[in-house]
Design an enzyme around this catalytic site. Sequence first.
Site, short mmCIF file in Angstrom:
data_model
loop_
_atom_site.label_atom_id
_atom_site.label_comp_id
_atom_site.label_asym_id
_atom_site.label_seq_id
_atom_site.Cartn_x
_atom_site.Cartn_y
_atom_site.Cartn_z
N GLY A 185 5.76 -1.96 3.93
CA GLY A 185 5.29 -2.42 5.24
C GLY A 185 5.70 -3.86 5.52
CG ASP A 186 3.09 -6.40 7.81
OD1 ASP A 186 2.64 -5.91 6.75
OD2 ASP A 186 2.38 -7.02 8.62
N GLY A 187 4.46 -7.00 5.00
CA GLY A 187 4.49 -8.04 3.96
C GLY A 187 5.69 -7.85 3.04
CB SER A 188 7.11 -4.78 1.53
OG SER A 188 5.85 -4.36 1.09
CG ASP B 146 1.41 -2.66 10.64
OD1 ASP B 146 2.30 -2.01 10.04
OD2 ASP B 146 0.66 -3.48 10.06
N GLY C 217 0.84 -1.21 0.00
CA GLY C 217 0.00 0.00 0.00
C GLY C 217 0.87 1.25 0.00
NE ARG D 280 -2.57 -4.02 -0.72
CZ ARG D 280 -1.94 -3.44 0.31
NH1 ARG D 280 -0.80 -3.93 0.75
NH2 ARG D 280 -2.44 -2.37 0.87
CD GLU E 192 -8.87 -1.32 7.30
OE1 GLU E 192 -9.66 -1.41 6.35
OE2 GLU E 192 -7.64 -1.16 7.15
NE ARG F 244 -2.80 -4.92 5.75
CZ ARG F 244 -3.22 -5.09 4.50
NH1 ARG F 244 -4.09 -6.03 4.23
NH2 ARG F 244 -2.77 -4.35 3.52
CB THR G 216 2.78 1.10 6.40
OG1 THR G 216 1.43 0.79 6.80
CG2 THR G 216 3.68 0.80 7.59
CG ASP H 188 -1.74 -0.20 8.10
OD1 ASP H 188 -2.62 0.66 7.88
OD2 ASP H 188 -1.61 -1.24 7.43
#
Length: 319
Positions: free
Chosen positions: A101-104, A129, A10, A71, A222, A171, A125, A127
Amino acid sequence: MRFGLATTGGDAPGMNATIRAVVRTAVSKNIEIFGFKRGYAGILANEYDVLDARKVGGIMHLGGTFLKTSRAELMKSDEGISQASQILKKNRLDGLIIVGGDGSFKAALRIHNTSQIPVIGIPATIDNDLPGTDTTIGFDTAINTALGAIDKIRDTATSHERVFVVEVMGRNRGFLALEVGLASGAEIILIPEIGCSQEDVCAKLAESNRKGKKSGIIIMAEGSADCLNLKDIIEKKLSFEVRITRLGHMQRGGSPTAFSRILACKMGSASIDFLLNGRTKDMTAIQGREIVPVDLDYTCTTEKQIDKRVYEQALTLSI
Ligand code: F6P
C-alpha cells in the site's frame, strides 16, 4: 536479469496470486526472482529465496502471503532507505517489485531515488486508498468478507429490533466502509471524508423509525468516530438498543474472490512487462478495464477522492 519481490505492510487477499503471477511471468522470460521474506524487514536482513514456478504452485487460492509481511518502521528513516538500497545493489538486482500500500510505495520510491534501481508497485490493500488506480488487490475480497458478516448481523438486528454499529477497517479513509455500506443496505454510513454529527445520526435513525423501520445497521469506518460514544448517545436519545461489532482483521484474511485473483494475475504479469519496457518508478494501475502504469510520484503525493455520489445513492436506497 534479476528482480527482487516483496509483499509489504498489511496483508491483502490476492497477494499470493500476485506472487505466483510475478514469478511465472519472470520465469517465462528467463528472469530470476529474489523473493524477500517479511517485506522490507527481509530486504534489510538480506533474507530471500530464489523463487521458481513450482515454489509458487498451489498458493493462488490462499489468503495472506507466503512470503510473509511486516510493517518496517526503519523504512521511514534515511538510514533504512540507504541500508535497503545498498543491499539491493549488492545483490545486483535490475528491478524491485513491491506488493503493498501507500507506506510501502513511499519507501520504494525513496529506494529508487537513492539507488536508481527501477521499482514497480503493485497495489494490494483492503483500504483501496491509492490514487491513480480504480481499485486494489484484496479490496473486493474484503468487501465480500464484511458483507458475509453483516448479512448475519442483519438477521439478529431484525429479530431483536436493535441498531448495530458495525466498524469496518480502512485506516483513516472510508472507501471500504462506503462500498460495504452500499452493498449491505446500511441505514447510515459514517466515513471520515463526509461529516455526520452524532445529532445527525440520531435524527436519521428517528426518521427511519418514523417510516416504520424497527432496526438498523450503521456502517462506521474505523477512522470516522468513536463507536462506544455513539452507542451511549443513541441509547440516551432514542428508544433503540444498540450493539457494536468490530469486524477487525477478519477483513484481511480468507480466500481471494475471483475479481481479486484476476486483478492479481493481470497486475503481477504487467509488473514484469513494465520493468522490461524501461519503466522506472510506476504502479500497475487498473483504469476501466486496462492495466496502465501510473507514476509513483503521483500516487505518493496525491489524495484519492471519495465518490460522494455513491454516498448519496446509498442514503437514497436505504430509506
Ligand atoms: O492498511 C490495511 C489495514 O488493515 C487498515 O485497514 C487498518 O487500519 C490497519 O491495516 C491495521 O493495521 P495492523 O494490522 O498493523 O493492526
